[in-house]
Design a protein around this motif. Structure first.
Motif, PDB file in Angstrom:
ATOM      1  N   TYR A 178      36.781  47.034  77.208  1.00 13.80           N
ATOM      2  CA  TYR A 178      36.759  47.330  75.842  1.00 13.80           C
ATOM      3  C   TYR A 178      37.891  46.780  75.047  1.00 13.80           C
ATOM      4  N   ALA A 179      38.733  45.965  75.836  1.00  9.33           N
ATOM      5  CA  ALA A 179      39.980  45.656  75.284  1.00  9.33           C
ATOM      6  C   ALA A 179      39.560  44.433  74.390  1.00  9.33           C
ATOM      7  N   SER A 180      40.225  44.473  73.039  1.00 10.89           N
ATOM      8  CA  SER A 180      40.077  43.338  72.045  1.00 10.89           C
ATOM      9  C   SER A 180      40.668  42.335  72.605  1.00 10.89           C
ATOM     10  N   PRO A 181      40.246  41.095  72.033  1.00 16.29           N
ATOM     11  CA  PRO A 181      41.119  39.604  72.324  1.00 16.29           C
ATOM     12  C   PRO A 181      42.605  39.663  72.306  1.00 16.29           C
ATOM     13  N   GLU A 182      42.789  40.302  71.164  1.00 13.70           N
ATOM     14  CA  GLU A 182      44.449  40.401  70.753  1.00 13.70           C
ATOM     15  C   GLU A 182      44.993  41.118  71.814  1.00 13.70           C
ATOM     16  N   GLN A 183      44.573  42.155  72.208  1.00 10.92           N
ATOM     17  CA  GLN A 183      45.009  43.133  73.537  1.00 10.92           C
ATOM     18  C   GLN A 183      45.088  42.526  74.626  1.00 10.92           C
ATOM     19  N   VAL A 184      44.099  41.458  74.835  1.00 11.47           N
ATOM     20  CA  VAL A 184      44.295  40.735  76.277  1.00 11.47           C
ATOM     21  C   VAL A 184      45.392  39.529  75.933  1.00 11.47           C
ATOM     22  N   TRP A 185      45.517  38.891  74.854  1.00 10.45           N
ATOM     23  CA  TRP A 185      46.674  38.179  74.604  1.00 10.45           C
ATOM     24  C   TRP A 185      47.997  38.821  74.693  1.00 10.45           C
ATOM     25  N   GLY A 186      48.022  40.036  74.297  1.00 10.58           N
ATOM     26  CA  GLY A 186      49.492  40.896  74.349  1.00 10.58           C
ATOM     27  C   GLY A 186      50.133  40.958  73.003  1.00 10.58           C
ATOM     28  N   TYR A 187      49.088  40.594  71.910  1.00 15.23           N
ATOM     29  CA  TYR A 187      49.743  40.499  70.633  1.00 15.23           C
ATOM     30  C   TYR A 187      50.022  42.035  70.229  1.00 15.23           C
ATOM     31  N   THR A 188      50.529  42.035  68.945  1.00 16.93           N
ATOM     32  CA  THR A 188      51.066  43.475  68.588  1.00 16.93           C
ATOM     33  C   THR A 188      49.653  43.961  67.955  1.00 16.93           C
ATOM     34  N   LEU A 189      49.302  45.453  68.115  1.00 17.08           N
ATOM     35  CA  LEU A 189      47.964  45.859  67.707  1.00 17.08           C
ATOM     36  C   LEU A 189      48.068  46.437  66.536  1.00 17.08           C
ATOM     37  N   ASP A 190      46.805  46.802  65.776  1.00 20.95           N
ATOM     38  CA  ASP A 190      46.712  47.646  64.646  1.00 20.95           C
ATOM     39  C   ASP A 190      45.365  48.513  64.987  1.00 20.95           C
TER      40      ASP A 190
END
Length: 349
Positions: A178-190
């Motif tokens: 259920y992780a978003s692509p930006e979560q996979v990349w380790g970016y700052t989340l919102d």
């Protein structure tokens, strides 16, 4: 299992273990002073020695305490006793979305839309009022109470925007499916990362499948960031086209193309106004056959009257017929009955 059942923590009696996760156990218990049924989350003693897990546990209690929404589980108390950290929440008596999917495979789309709207309402409240993102929205963390209302659980990975990030063992936080692509990349989340996760949950509810799969963690993460999303309607042909589009927008790989706010997702889900599907019973009518078992062409069937093998007998009168005679005697005259005028006036000789 149930290693603390029967013990007391603070003013609470622990009755039985009802859940277990990576950080500890959840018990059903009672508040001794009020007799109120509660859920008590206890940090594992092994993890209580790790400062990062202690900080995460305390932060979860503080975050939930700051949230006030009917679709978010409430917290009543927190404390420490005999080296055990715990906090006390409302007891939700009902299944998780995960258990429903495990039993039934899918959830009817009108219910999925309503559940999704309630989850979106909770996420919107958490973000707009407290700037909190959940970061671990998945079916296991979504419960239904006895009235069918969603309760968002487990804010163990939640974080208020702007607070220092706490890394646990340098692992990817959240459930990878259920992780978003930006979560996979380790970016700052919102908040749009939570919206993506809710889109995945909706996808799974209506189709019975997760949108991405892999034989290994690297293969799965590559699918999340690179592979196209198979439309959920390909698994469920009767899926509403509008609901499918809402799910795909929520799951857009580019977060700038997703819903900007969860309340917009909730609004669109409720605007669908989906109703329970009525499934007609499929009765198979077999064609008639003759005595030899051969099919008879429709329209050519001849019904012969039965042959009388003996004298015609008078059937006994049923209770229903007797009752009808009492209620409406004019319709049930016998040969011996005469009209009323014949009984009063004698016929001329």
């Amino acid at each position: 299992m149930n290693e603390l059942a029967g013990q007391s923590l603070g003013g609470y009696k622990l009755d039985e273990e009802i859940g277990r996760g990576s950080m500890g156990m959840v018990y059903r218990g009672r508040q001794i002073a009020l007799g109120r049924e509660v859920a008590i989350k206890v940090l594992s003693q092994a993890l209580a020695k790790d400062a990062s897990y202690v900080a995460r546990f305390i932060r979860e209690a503080q975050i939930i305490a700051g949230l006030n929404h009917p679709n978010i589980v409430q917290i009543f108390d927190a404390g420490q006793q005999n080296g055990l950290l715990y906090f006390v929440m409302e007891y939700v008596q009902g299944p998780t979305i995960a258990s429903l999917l495990q039993l039934d495979g899918t959830i009817p789309q009108y219910l999925a839309a309503e559940y999704g709207a309630q989850i979106a309402d909770a996420l919107d409240s958490a973000y707009r009022e407290r700037n909190v993102i959940h970061r671990d929205i998945k079916p296991e963390n979504l419960m239904l109470d006895r009235w069918g209302k969603i309760k968002v659980m487990d804010f163990g990975l939640a974080r208020a925007m702007g607070l220092q990030k706490i890394t646990v063992a340098r692992t990817l936080v959240g459930s990878i499916y259920y992780a978003s692509p930006e979560q996979v990349w380790g970016y700052t989340l919102d908040n749009r990362s939570d919206i993506y996760a809710l889109g995945v949950v909706l996808y799974e509810m209506v189709s019975g499948h997760r949108p991405f799969a892999g034989r290994s963690l690297p293969e799965l993460t590559q699918a999340i960031v690179n592979s196209p999303v198979r439309p959920p309607g390909s698994y469920t042909p009767e899926l509403s086209a509008e609901l499918e589009q809402i799910i795909l927008v929520a799951m857009a790989r580019d977060r700038n193309e997703r819903y900007e706010q969860a309340m917009l997702l909730s609004r669109d889900l409720r605007a669908l106004n989906l109703k329970p599907e009525t499934q007609l019973s499929k009765t198979v009518i077999k064609p008639p056959v003759n005595a030899n078992g051969q099919q008879i062409a429709r329209g050519k069937t001849t019904i012969q009257p039965p042959k009388r093998t003996g004298p015609l007998e008078t059937l006994p009168q049923t209770n229903t017929e007797q009752q009808q005679r009492v209620q409406n005697p004019r319709k049930h005259k016998t040969a011996n009955q005469r009209p009323l005028w014949q009984k009063i006036f004698k016929s001329p000789r």
